[in-house]
Design a protein around this motif. Structure first.
Motif, PDB file in Angstrom:
ATOM      1  N   GLU A 344     -25.214 -25.895  21.505  1.00 36.65           N
ATOM      2  CA  GLU A 344     -24.913 -24.892  22.549  1.00 36.65           C
ATOM      3  C   GLU A 344     -23.890 -25.378  23.573  1.00 36.65           C
ATOM      4  O   GLU A 344     -23.859 -24.913  24.715  1.00 36.65           O
ATOM      5  N   THR A 345     -23.042 -26.334  23.209  1.00 40.70           N
ATOM      6  CA  THR A 345     -22.060 -26.815  24.173  1.00 40.70           C
ATOM      7  C   THR A 345     -21.068 -25.704  24.528  1.00 40.70           C
ATOM      8  O   THR A 345     -20.624 -24.956  23.643  1.00 40.70           O
ATOM      9  N   PRO A 346     -20.703 -25.576  25.817  1.00 40.89           N
ATOM     10  CA  PRO A 346     -19.728 -24.547  26.185  1.00 40.89           C
ATOM     11  C   PRO A 346     -18.397 -24.732  25.451  1.00 40.89           C
ATOM     12  O   PRO A 346     -17.644 -23.777  25.274  1.00 40.89           O
ATOM     13  N   ALA A 347     -18.127 -25.977  24.990  1.00 41.25           N
ATOM     14  CA  ALA A 347     -16.864 -26.232  24.285  1.00 41.25           C
ATOM     15  C   ALA A 347     -16.733 -25.346  23.040  1.00 41.25           C
ATOM     16  O   ALA A 347     -15.624 -24.947  22.675  1.00 41.25           O
ATOM     17  N   ILE A 348     -17.845 -25.044  22.397  1.00 41.15           N
ATOM     18  CA  ILE A 348     -17.754 -24.202  21.187  1.00 41.15           C
ATOM     19  C   ILE A 348     -17.194 -22.830  21.565  1.00 41.15           C
ATOM     20  O   ILE A 348     -16.242 -22.342  20.954  1.00 41.15           O
ATOM     21  N   ASP A 349     -17.754 -22.217  22.586  1.00 36.96           N
ATOM     22  CA  ASP A 349     -17.292 -20.875  22.977  1.00 36.96           C
ATOM     23  C   ASP A 349     -15.860 -20.903  23.492  1.00 36.96           C
ATOM     24  O   ASP A 349     -15.068 -20.011  23.198  1.00 36.96           O
ATOM     25  N   VAL A 350     -15.533 -21.948  24.286  1.00 40.21           N
ATOM     26  CA  VAL A 350     -14.183 -22.022  24.832  1.00 40.21           C
ATOM     27  C   VAL A 350     -13.183 -22.213  23.685  1.00 40.21           C
ATOM     28  O   VAL A 350     -12.165 -21.513  23.608  1.00 40.21           O
ATOM     29  N   CYS A 351     -13.476 -23.138  22.779  1.00 41.62           N
ATOM     30  CA  CYS A 351     -12.546 -23.374  21.659  1.00 41.62           C
ATOM     31  C   CYS A 351     -12.427 -22.128  20.794  1.00 41.62           C
ATOM     32  O   CYS A 351     -11.325 -21.744  20.386  1.00 41.62           O
ATOM     33  N   GLN A 352     -13.547 -21.485  20.510  1.00 37.07           N
ATOM     34  CA  GLN A 352     -13.469 -20.280  19.680  1.00 37.07           C
ATOM     35  C   GLN A 352     -12.683 -19.183  20.383  1.00 37.07           C
ATOM     36  O   GLN A 352     -11.925 -18.448  19.752  1.00 37.07           O
ATOM     37  N   ILE A 373     -17.550 -31.592  15.012  1.00 36.64           N
ATOM     38  CA  ILE A 373     -16.722 -30.610  15.720  1.00 36.64           C
ATOM     39  C   ILE A 373     -16.313 -29.496  14.749  1.00 36.64           C
ATOM     40  O   ILE A 373     -16.420 -28.303  15.061  1.00 36.64           O
ATOM     41  N   LYS A 374     -15.894 -29.887  13.570  1.00 32.67           N
ATOM     42  CA  LYS A 374     -15.434 -28.877  12.609  1.00 32.67           C
ATOM     43  C   LYS A 374     -16.589 -27.987  12.158  1.00 32.67           C
ATOM     44  O   LYS A 374     -16.433 -26.780  11.978  1.00 32.67           O
ATOM     45  N   MET A 375     -17.749 -28.607  12.013  1.00 31.01           N
ATOM     46  CA  MET A 375     -18.913 -27.805  11.619  1.00 31.01           C
ATOM     47  C   MET A 375     -19.259 -26.800  12.725  1.00 31.01           C
ATOM     48  O   MET A 375     -19.512 -25.623  12.471  1.00 31.01           O
ATOM     49  N   ASP A 376     -19.246 -27.282  13.976  1.00 30.59           N
ATOM     50  CA  ASP A 376     -19.590 -26.398  15.104  1.00 30.59           C
ATOM     51  C   ASP A 376     -18.615 -25.236  15.216  1.00 30.59           C
ATOM     52  O   ASP A 376     -18.995 -24.116  15.555  1.00 30.59           O
ATOM     53  N   LEU A 377     -17.332 -25.510  14.955  1.00 36.27           N
ATOM     54  CA  LEU A 377     -16.339 -24.457  15.159  1.00 36.27           C
ATOM     55  C   LEU A 377     -16.278 -23.475  13.989  1.00 36.27           C
ATOM     56  O   LEU A 377     -15.741 -22.375  14.137  1.00 36.27           O
ATOM     57  N   THR A 378     -16.837 -23.866  12.864  1.00 39.91           N
ATOM     58  CA  THR A 378     -16.771 -22.942  11.727  1.00 39.91           C
ATOM     59  C   THR A 378     -18.119 -22.285  11.447  1.00 39.91           C
ATOM     60  O   THR A 378     -18.186 -21.336  10.683  1.00 39.91           O
ATOM     61  N   SER A 379     -19.185 -22.774  12.093  1.00 40.14           N
ATOM     62  CA  SER A 379     -20.483 -22.113  11.846  1.00 40.14           C
ATOM     63  C   SER A 379     -20.436 -20.754  12.500  1.00 40.14           C
ATOM     64  O   SER A 379     -19.875 -20.600  13.582  1.00 40.14           O
ATOM     65  N   PRO A 387     -28.602 -10.033  18.161  1.00 42.78           N
ATOM     66  CA  PRO A 387     -28.985 -10.982  17.125  1.00 42.78           C
ATOM     67  C   PRO A 387     -28.574 -10.581  15.712  1.00 42.78           C
ATOM     68  O   PRO A 387     -28.489 -11.432  14.850  1.00 42.78           O
ATOM     69  N   LEU A 388     -28.312  -9.308  15.522  1.00 46.47           N
ATOM     70  CA  LEU A 388     -27.982  -8.917  14.148  1.00 46.47           C
ATOM     71  C   LEU A 388     -26.521  -9.172  13.830  1.00 46.47           C
ATOM     72  O   LEU A 388     -26.101  -9.122  12.686  1.00 46.47           O
ATOM     73  N   HIS A 389     -25.718  -9.412  14.858  1.00 49.31           N
ATOM     74  CA  HIS A 389     -24.297  -9.645  14.608  1.00 49.31           C
ATOM     75  C   HIS A 389     -23.961 -11.118  14.751  1.00 49.31           C
ATOM     76  O   HIS A 389     -24.133 -11.680  15.822  1.00 49.31           O
ATOM     77  N   LEU A 390     -23.509 -11.711  13.689  1.00 49.73           N
ATOM     78  CA  LEU A 390     -23.007 -13.079  13.789  1.00 49.73           C
ATOM     79  C   LEU A 390     -21.511 -12.979  13.972  1.00 49.73           C
ATOM     80  O   LEU A 390     -20.836 -12.250  13.254  1.00 49.73           O
ATOM     81  N   ARG A 391     -21.003 -13.690  14.982  1.00 52.81           N
ATOM     82  CA  ARG A 391     -19.574 -13.610  15.236  1.00 52.81           C
ATOM     83  C   ARG A 391     -18.836 -14.273  14.063  1.00 52.81           C
ATOM     84  O   ARG A 391     -19.057 -15.446  13.790  1.00 52.81           O
ATOM     85  N   PRO A 392     -18.005 -13.527  13.335  1.00 52.14           N
ATOM     86  CA  PRO A 392     -17.386 -14.122  12.156  1.00 52.14           C
ATOM     87  C   PRO A 392     -16.242 -15.042  12.533  1.00 52.14           C
ATOM     88  O   PRO A 392     -15.594 -14.867  13.543  1.00 52.14           O
ATOM     89  N   MET A 393     -16.031 -16.039  11.755  1.00 51.86           N
ATOM     90  CA  MET A 393     -14.932 -16.964  11.999  1.00 51.86           C
ATOM     91  C   MET A 393     -14.553 -17.540  10.647  1.00 51.86           C
ATOM     92  O   MET A 393     -15.373 -18.144   9.962  1.00 51.86           O
ATOM     93  N   ASP A 395     -13.319 -19.991   8.029  1.00 49.57           N
ATOM     94  CA  ASP A 395     -13.254 -21.453   8.004  1.00 49.57           C
ATOM     95  C   ASP A 395     -11.826 -21.967   7.887  1.00 49.57           C
ATOM     96  O   ASP A 395     -11.411 -22.824   8.637  1.00 49.57           O
ATOM     97  N   THR A 396     -11.080 -21.398   6.946  1.00 49.86           N
ATOM     98  CA  THR A 396      -9.758 -21.971   6.682  1.00 49.86           C
ATOM     99  C   THR A 396      -8.837 -21.774   7.879  1.00 49.86           C
ATOM    100  O   THR A 396      -8.153 -22.693   8.301  1.00 49.86           O
ATOM    101  N   THR A 397      -8.855 -20.591   8.477  1.00 49.65           N
ATOM    102  CA  THR A 397      -7.981 -20.341   9.628  1.00 49.65           C
ATOM    103  C   THR A 397      -8.337 -21.316  10.746  1.00 49.65           C
ATOM    104  O   THR A 397      -7.470 -21.914  11.376  1.00 49.65           O
ATOM    105  N   THR A 398      -9.638 -21.474  10.986  1.00 48.93           N
ATOM    106  CA  THR A 398     -10.057 -22.324  12.092  1.00 48.93           C
ATOM    107  C   THR A 398      -9.601 -23.757  11.859  1.00 48.93           C
ATOM    108  O   THR A 398      -8.982 -24.365  12.722  1.00 48.93           O
ATOM    109  N   LEU A 399      -9.903 -24.264  10.691  1.00 49.13           N
ATOM    110  CA  LEU A 399      -9.630 -25.673  10.456  1.00 49.13           C
ATOM    111  C   LEU A 399      -8.141 -25.983  10.443  1.00 49.13           C
ATOM    112  O   LEU A 399      -7.733 -27.065  10.833  1.00 49.13           O
TER     113      LEU A 399
END
Ligand code: NAI
Length: 482
Positions: A344-352, A373-379, A387-393, A395-399
């Motif tokens: 739950e680090t704020p860095a995940i939300d800021v980076c995303q 870090i890569k796992m956190d940013l692509t999960s 709760p029913l909506h997972l924010r999509p991201m 993997d390839t674009t992020t990495l």
């Protein structure tokens, strides 16, 4: 010799048991976990978690009266006292999804205790659990066992904070033990008290009924998080008015009824506990027909989300409303200093958020690995409010747009802006002149933890944003951020 077994070798189970072993040489402590990799790490020179002072404590007792093992059944069977320190995350599906605590791990641990026990035991709730969990655990234990075996359930919530765990365990503000108000319950309370009394002064060991102990842990975390959200709400108002949040919180904290701790403006709180425990509290309030109380506590999390998105908006707005293809350095990824924990680090939300605006990120944290870090940013991120909506991201674009580097200078080289997201001490003493010279101009610093001396950096030439502090003329001229 008293034998203690702790189920769960995580951030709480590991350090807590290591300190019990150190302070109580006559007690044998076995920490068990199903995760072989984690146990192997506890038995190696590279412990699975970073915590100042922990290595030293483990080295002194491991192999003497402290053992780490995957032999769960055997160790529980032999123990007199069984601590349960398994994870209790927020449920992501089913009834109460998004708020309720997921007690799957807890229940399976309780069923296992019932299955393997051949003698009476004290079972200690160390994990943070919803109030009344002990009642459910009692039922599981008593309905699955032979009548001659007695179980006493105690609630002994853990108040350590990551980053200062060993110090907190050596000198706790208080140890809280809740038990049944029966003679057997009180005998069990005394047995656990005797363990802590070997190093904790008697007046710091508080005993209560079971429900007060369970609820006190949720309440303490809710109050702590509330202070951060309260000061962060003020930080937004400070930026709008020219007040300085550091001066405001100093003045407010000088009131002895309020006190100075947990009043720093920041990009927001993180960690595995605050959000999860408040959501748990919210759910308990809703289940008890108290929607107004639930709404009150929910607001603490909403302000935290607001603070993170406000930070991203400030970065984007300052840089001419676009960070597309601009290199941005991220200094710090852990949810706070002196830990490698990123839950739950704020860095995940800021980076995303920045990646969503197409920025290129160069990330450095002294204790967080590239894989993490890569796992956190692509999960897929679980959205507590929906709760029913997972924010999509993808993997390839992020990495493709994320590089993890080995030091702050490499991260900042050729970047347009630097975001400080964790208050690591080393970020206070970087050679900012050197960093400035290597950056694109205008060079921006966005200090999400208020750790740098903004005026000194302005003299170098940086445009500096510090949370809750008077804005540079540059930032003032940019469109207002929501
Ligand atoms: P963690 O996730 O680091 O550790 C939990 C461990 O339990 C994992 O290694 C997992 O493999 C193990 N486990 C789960 N089910 C098991 C089973 N049936 N048998 C054996 N092992 C099992 O979690 P952490 O951070 O240590 O938290 C544990 C509890 O303590 C949570 O309820 C948390 O809310 C609470 N807590 C956490 C604090 C923190 O700062 N992390 C502070 C105070 C309380």
């Amino acid at each position: 010799m008293v034998k203690i077994c702790c189920i769960g070798a995580g951030y709480v189970g590991g350090p807590t048991m290591a300190v019990i072993a150190l302070k109580c040489p006559s007690v044998e402590v076995v920490v068990v976990d199903l995760n072989q990799k984690r146990i192997d790490a506890w038995n190696s020179d590279t412990l699975p978690i970073y915590e100042p002072g922990l290595d030293d404590v483990v080295k002194q007792c491991r192999g003497k009266n402290l053992f780490f093992s995957t032999k769960v059944d055997e160790s529980v069977m032999e123990a007199d006292i069984v601590f349960v320190s398994v994870n209790t995350p927020t449920k992501t599906t089913g009834l109460g999804a998004g708020k309720a605590a997921d007690l799957t791990y807890w229940e399976s641990a309780a069923r296992m205790i019932a299955r393997v026990s051949k003698s009476s035991k004290i079972v200690v709730e160390k994990s943070t659990v919803p109030v009344k969990t002990a009642e459910a655990i009692e039922k599981i234990l008593t309905h699955n066992n032979k009548s001659e075996i007695q179980f006493q359930i105690l609630s002994n919530p853990e108040f350590l904070a990551e980053g200062t765990a060993i110090e907190d365990l050596f000198h706790p503000d208080r140890v809280l033990i809740g038990g049944r108000e029966t003679p057997e319950g009180q005998k069990a309370v005394q047995a656990l008290k005797d363990v802590y009394a070997q190093w904790v002064p008697e007046d710091k060991i508080l005993t209560t009924n079971l429900w007060s102990a369970e609820l006190s842990k949720l309440a303490a975390n809710a109050f702590l998080a509330q202070r951060i959200s309260s000061v962060n709400a003020m930080s937004a108002l400070c930026e709008a008015t020219g007040a300085n949040v550091a001066q405001v919180s100093y003045a407010v904290g000088k009131d002895s009824r309020i006190g100075p701790k947990f009043l720093n403006g920041s990009v927001g709180f993180g960690g595995s506990c605050f959000q999860k425990d408040i959501l748990n509290l919210v759910y308990i309030c809703e289940c008890n027909g108290l929607p107004e109380v639930a709404e009150y506590w929910k607001q603490v999390i909403k302000i935290n989300d607001y603070q993170k998105s406000r930070f991203v908006n400030r970065v984007v707005a300052s840089m001419f409303n676009t960070v597309s293809k601009k290199k941005i350095a991220i200094l710090g990824f852990a949810f706070k200093k002196d830990t490698g924990d990123t839950r739950e680090t704020p860095a995940i939300d800021v980076c995303q958020g920045l990646l969503g605006d197409n920025a290129d990120l160069s990330i450095y944290d002294p204790q967080v690995t590239e894989d993490q870090i890569k796992m956190d940013l692509t999960s897929k991120k679980f959205d507590w409010d929906h709760p029913l909506h997972l924010r999509p991201m993808s993997d390839t674009t992020t990495l493709e747009k994320v590089r993890v580097v080995k030091d702050a200078y490499e991260a900042a080289k050729d970047s347009h802006g630097v975001c400080i997201l964790t208050e690591w001490d080393e970020f206070k003493t970087l050679d900012y002149q050197k960093i400035y010279e290597g950056m694109q101009k205008p060079a921006f610093i966005f200090d999400g933890r208020n750790v740098v001396d903004a005026n000194k950096l302005r003299e170098i030439g940086f445009i500096v944003y510090s949370i809750g502090k008077p804005l540079d003329a540059w930032l003032n001229d940019m469109p207002a951020v929501a």
